[in-house]
Design an enzyme around this catalytic site. Structure first.
Site, PDB file in Angstrom:
ATOM      1  N   GLY A  19       0.793  -1.230   0.000  1.00 36.47           N
ATOM      2  CA  GLY A  19       0.000   0.000   0.000  1.00 36.47           C
ATOM      3  C   GLY A  19       0.823   1.276   0.000  1.00 36.47           C
ATOM      4  O   GLY A  19       0.352   2.325   0.451  1.00 36.47           O
ATOM      5  N   SER A  20       2.054   1.226  -0.530  1.00 35.32           N
ATOM      6  CA  SER A  20       2.852   2.470  -0.580  1.00 35.32           C
ATOM      7  C   SER A  20       2.207   3.487  -1.512  1.00 35.32           C
ATOM      8  O   SER A  20       2.263   4.695  -1.263  1.00 35.32           O
ATOM      9  CB  SER A  20       4.283   2.166  -1.020  1.00 35.32           C
ATOM     10  OG  SER A  20       4.331   1.752  -2.369  1.00 35.32           O
ATOM     11  N   MET A 112      -4.299  -7.190  -6.947  1.00 34.17           N
ATOM     12  CA  MET A 112      -3.762  -8.249  -7.803  1.00 34.17           C
ATOM     13  C   MET A 112      -4.796  -9.311  -8.183  1.00 34.17           C
ATOM     14  O   MET A 112      -4.507 -10.505  -8.184  1.00 34.17           O
ATOM     15  CB  MET A 112      -2.552  -8.892  -7.120  1.00 34.17           C
ATOM     16  CG  MET A 112      -1.409  -7.935  -6.863  1.00 34.17           C
ATOM     17  SD  MET A 112      -0.934  -7.011  -8.337  1.00 34.17           S
ATOM     18  CE  MET A 112      -0.091  -8.268  -9.256  1.00 34.17           C
ATOM     19  N   ILE A 114      -7.757 -10.177 -11.276  1.00 34.28           N
ATOM     20  CA  ILE A 114      -8.425  -9.792 -12.513  1.00 34.28           C
ATOM     21  C   ILE A 114      -9.900  -9.570 -12.207  1.00 34.28           C
ATOM     22  O   ILE A 114     -10.552 -10.413 -11.591  1.00 34.28           O
ATOM     23  CB  ILE A 114      -8.256 -10.877 -13.585  1.00 34.28           C
ATOM     24  CG1 ILE A 114      -6.764 -11.011 -13.960  1.00 34.28           C
ATOM     25  CG2 ILE A 114      -9.085 -10.548 -14.827  1.00 34.28           C
ATOM     26  CD1 ILE A 114      -6.465 -12.165 -14.881  1.00 34.28           C
ATOM     27  N   HIS A 134      -0.328   0.525 -13.288  1.00 35.05           N
ATOM     28  CA  HIS A 134       0.323  -0.652 -13.873  1.00 35.05           C
ATOM     29  C   HIS A 134       1.766  -0.320 -14.231  1.00 35.05           C
ATOM     30  O   HIS A 134       2.022   0.700 -14.874  1.00 35.05           O
ATOM     31  CB  HIS A 134      -0.444  -1.114 -15.113  1.00 35.05           C
ATOM     32  CG  HIS A 134       0.108  -2.357 -15.731  1.00 35.05           C
ATOM     33  ND1 HIS A 134       0.283  -3.535 -15.033  1.00 35.05           N
ATOM     34  CD2 HIS A 134       0.535  -2.605 -16.998  1.00 35.05           C
ATOM     35  CE1 HIS A 134       0.801  -4.441 -15.833  1.00 35.05           C
ATOM     36  NE2 HIS A 134       0.967  -3.908 -17.030  1.00 35.05           N
TER      37      HIS A 134
HETATM   38  N1  LIG Z   1     -10.442  -6.751 -15.925  1.00 33.95           N
HETATM   39  C1  LIG Z   1      -9.362  -6.135 -15.383  1.00 33.95           C
HETATM   40  N2  LIG Z   1      -8.986  -6.440 -14.134  1.00 33.95           N
HETATM   41  C2  LIG Z   1      -7.879  -5.822 -13.596  1.00 33.95           C
HETATM   42  C3  LIG Z   1      -7.116  -4.920 -14.362  1.00 33.95           C
HETATM   43  C4  LIG Z   1      -7.558  -4.614 -15.684  1.00 33.95           C
HETATM   44  O1  LIG Z   1      -6.959  -3.777 -16.411  1.00 33.95           O
HETATM   45  N3  LIG Z   1      -8.684  -5.241 -16.162  1.00 33.95           N
HETATM   46  N4  LIG Z   1      -5.932  -4.391 -13.820  1.00 33.95           N
HETATM   47  C5  LIG Z   1      -5.446  -5.194 -12.701  1.00 33.95           C
HETATM   48  C6  LIG Z   1      -4.130  -4.977 -12.083  1.00 33.95           C
HETATM   49  N5  LIG Z   1      -3.206  -5.861 -12.789  1.00 33.95           N
HETATM   50  C7  LIG Z   1      -2.267  -5.223 -13.549  1.00 33.95           C
HETATM   51  O2  LIG Z   1      -2.182  -3.975 -13.552  1.00 33.95           O
HETATM   52  C8  LIG Z   1      -3.251  -7.279 -12.682  1.00 33.95           C
HETATM   53  C9  LIG Z   1      -3.295  -7.871 -11.436  1.00 33.95           C
HETATM   54  C10 LIG Z   1      -3.344  -9.254 -11.324  1.00 33.95           C
HETATM   55  C11 LIG Z   1      -3.371 -10.062 -12.427  1.00 33.95           C
HETATM   56  C12 LIG Z   1      -3.482 -11.552 -12.280  1.00 33.95           C
HETATM   57  O3  LIG Z   1      -3.119 -12.319 -13.162  1.00 33.95           O
HETATM   58  N6  LIG Z   1      -4.017 -11.982 -11.111  1.00 33.95           N
HETATM   59  C13 LIG Z   1      -4.286 -13.426 -10.845  1.00 33.95           C
HETATM   60  C14 LIG Z   1      -4.029 -13.770  -9.399  1.00 33.95           C
HETATM   61  C15 LIG Z   1      -2.613 -13.458  -9.033  1.00 33.95           C
HETATM   62  C16 LIG Z   1      -2.392 -13.751  -7.563  1.00 33.95           C
HETATM   63  O4  LIG Z   1      -3.347 -14.171  -6.869  1.00 33.95           O
HETATM   64  O5  LIG Z   1      -1.249 -13.529  -7.136  1.00 33.95           O
HETATM   65  C17 LIG Z   1      -5.749 -13.723 -11.083  1.00 33.95           C
HETATM   66  O6  LIG Z   1      -6.594 -12.800 -10.856  1.00 33.95           O
HETATM   67  O7  LIG Z   1      -6.008 -14.883 -11.416  1.00 33.95           O
HETATM   68  C18 LIG Z   1      -3.328  -9.486 -13.693  1.00 33.95           C
HETATM   69  C19 LIG Z   1      -3.263  -8.084 -13.827  1.00 33.95           C
HETATM   70  C20 LIG Z   1      -6.519  -5.300 -11.659  1.00 33.95           C
HETATM   71  N7  LIG Z   1      -7.525  -6.107 -12.298  1.00 33.95           N
HETATM   72  N1  LIG Z   2      -0.352  -5.459 -12.378  1.00 34.05           N
HETATM   73  C1  LIG Z   2      -0.529  -4.612 -11.224  1.00 34.05           C
HETATM   74  C2  LIG Z   2       0.773  -4.380 -10.523  1.00 34.05           C
HETATM   75  O1  LIG Z   2       1.752  -5.077 -10.731  1.00 34.05           O
HETATM   76  N2  LIG Z   2       0.773  -3.371  -9.651  1.00 34.05           N
HETATM   77  C3  LIG Z   2       1.964  -3.022  -8.899  1.00 34.05           C
HETATM   78  O2  LIG Z   2       1.786  -3.399  -7.538  1.00 34.05           O
HETATM   79  C4  LIG Z   2       2.626  -2.554  -6.745  1.00 34.05           C
HETATM   80  C5  LIG Z   2       1.837  -2.116  -5.540  1.00 34.05           C
HETATM   81  O3  LIG Z   2       2.721  -1.549  -4.600  1.00 34.05           O
HETATM   82  P1  LIG Z   2       2.110  -0.942  -3.229  1.00 34.05           P
HETATM   83  O4  LIG Z   2       1.244  -2.029  -2.617  1.00 34.05           O
HETATM   84  O5  LIG Z   2       3.319  -0.616  -2.412  1.00 34.05           O
HETATM   85  O6  LIG Z   2       1.300   0.271  -3.598  1.00 34.05           O
HETATM   86  C6  LIG Z   2       3.043  -1.367  -7.638  1.00 34.05           C
HETATM   87  O7  LIG Z   2       4.399  -1.466  -8.000  1.00 34.05           O
HETATM   88  C7  LIG Z   2       2.162  -1.533  -8.862  1.00 34.05           C
HETATM   89  O8  LIG Z   2       2.797  -1.099 -10.050  1.00 34.05           O
END
Ligand SMILES: Nc1nc2c(c(=O)[nH]1)N[C@@H](CN(C=O)c1ccc(C(=O)N[C@@H](CCC(=O)O)C(=O)O)cc1)CN2
Ligand SMILES: NCC(=O)N[C@@H]1O[C@H](COP(=O)([O-])[O-])[C@@H](O)[C@H]1O
Length: 224
Positions: A19-20, A112, A114, A134
């Site tokens: 959460g930074s 994290m 989808i 992202h």
């Molecule tokens: N429909 C969308 N959902 C999310 C988006 C988006 O643009 N469209 N952005 C994400 C954040 N993200 C990248 O920026 C991202 C986060 C997580 C994943 C992913 O593959 N997650 C896995 C689980 C991973 C885990 O539990 O460690 C999953 O959901 O199966 C991809 C992209 C926020 N959501």
């Molecule tokens: N695909 C999404 C992704 O990778 N997001 C990344 O998670 C971190 C969150 O840091 P934080 O918890 O310290 O704010 C950040 O580095 C952000 O870019």
């Protein structure tokens, strides 16, 4: 008759980790960088997310919304590897949680998971924009683990730079319209940790800039 003082924009933040970036938003609220804004709800899918502590320390409402009860209620059938039913039910309840807080905007700050249409559609129906931080340039690296992939490709002499962006969230992961973005050189970094530090430092100002930009756009349309 005096003009009524506009109410602060209400921000809900979704997190999964440290959460930074949430901390950067908390610090920026009601400063010239993010005027007339307040974070009214922080929701995490991870109980141990330190971001929940940051929010509680700032007297912001927090909710832990975990996936495990949904996986138990909707066990995998026919080998569905990514638990469709559980994911849809989880997202529908997450949408209800978010909507109940009547936010003007939702910010994914290291969230994290989808998001499926079970979340996106109800929130969109309330005209609440969803934005995401992202660690990639638009259209470059997609999904989780992008900083690691950028570092691996740098070490393999396949790239010398990466980037960060704030974009609108649509169903196609990380492909929504960019709001703001920056290119970040990897040159000079001697480790993955070096690159992570360089990226995080730049993210903290970009997420404030992107959130403010999205809110300004809303207010121009008389929504916030
Ligand atoms: N429909 C969308 N959902 C999310 C988006 C988006 O643009 N469209 N952005 C994400 C954040 N993200 C990248 O920026 C991202 C986060 C997580 C994943 C992913 O593959 N997650 C896995 C689980 C991973 C885990 O539990 O460690 C999953 O959901 O199966 C991809 C992209 C926020 N959501
Ligand atoms: N695909 C999404 C992704 O990778 N997001 C990344 O998670 C971190 C969150 O840091 P934080 O918890 O310290 O704010 C950040 O580095 C952000 O870019």
């Amino acid at each position: 008759m005096s003009t009524p003082t506009p109410q602060p924009a209400r921000i809900t933040v979704l997190i999964s980790g440290s959460g930074s970036n949430l901390g950067a938003l908390i610090s920026a609220c009601n400063t010239p960088a993010l005027p007339r804004a307040r974070i009214t709800h922080v929701i995490s899918d991870r109980k141990d997310a330190y971001g929940l502590t940051r929010a509680a320390d700032a007297s912001i409402k927090t909710t832990y919304h975990g996936i495990v009860p949904y996986k138990k209620k909707y066990p995998d059938h026919a080998g569905k590897s990514d638990f469709h039913d559980a994911r849809r039910a989880y997202d529908a309840d997450l949408a209800n949680l978010v909507i109940a807080g009547t936010p003007d905007i939702v910010v994914c700050a290291g969230f994290m998971r989808i998001l499926t249409p079970s979340f996106l559609d109800p929130v969109k129906a309330q005209a609440i924009p969803i934005i995401n931080l992202h660690p990639s340039k638009p259209g470059d690296l997609i999904g989780a683990g992008c900083i690691q992939r950028a570092w691996d490709e740098f070490e393999a002499n396949k790239r010398t730079e990466t980037g960060i962006m704030i974009h609108y969230v649509v169903e196609e992961v990380d492909m929504g319209e960019p709001i703001v973005h920056e290119t970040i050189s990897i040159q000079g970094c001697t480790s993955l940790s070096d690159l992570e530090t360089r990226i995080h430092e730049r993210e903290h100002s970009l997420i404030v800039k992107g959130t403010n930009s999205a809110l300004q756009k809303l207010s121009k349309h008389g929504k916030a």
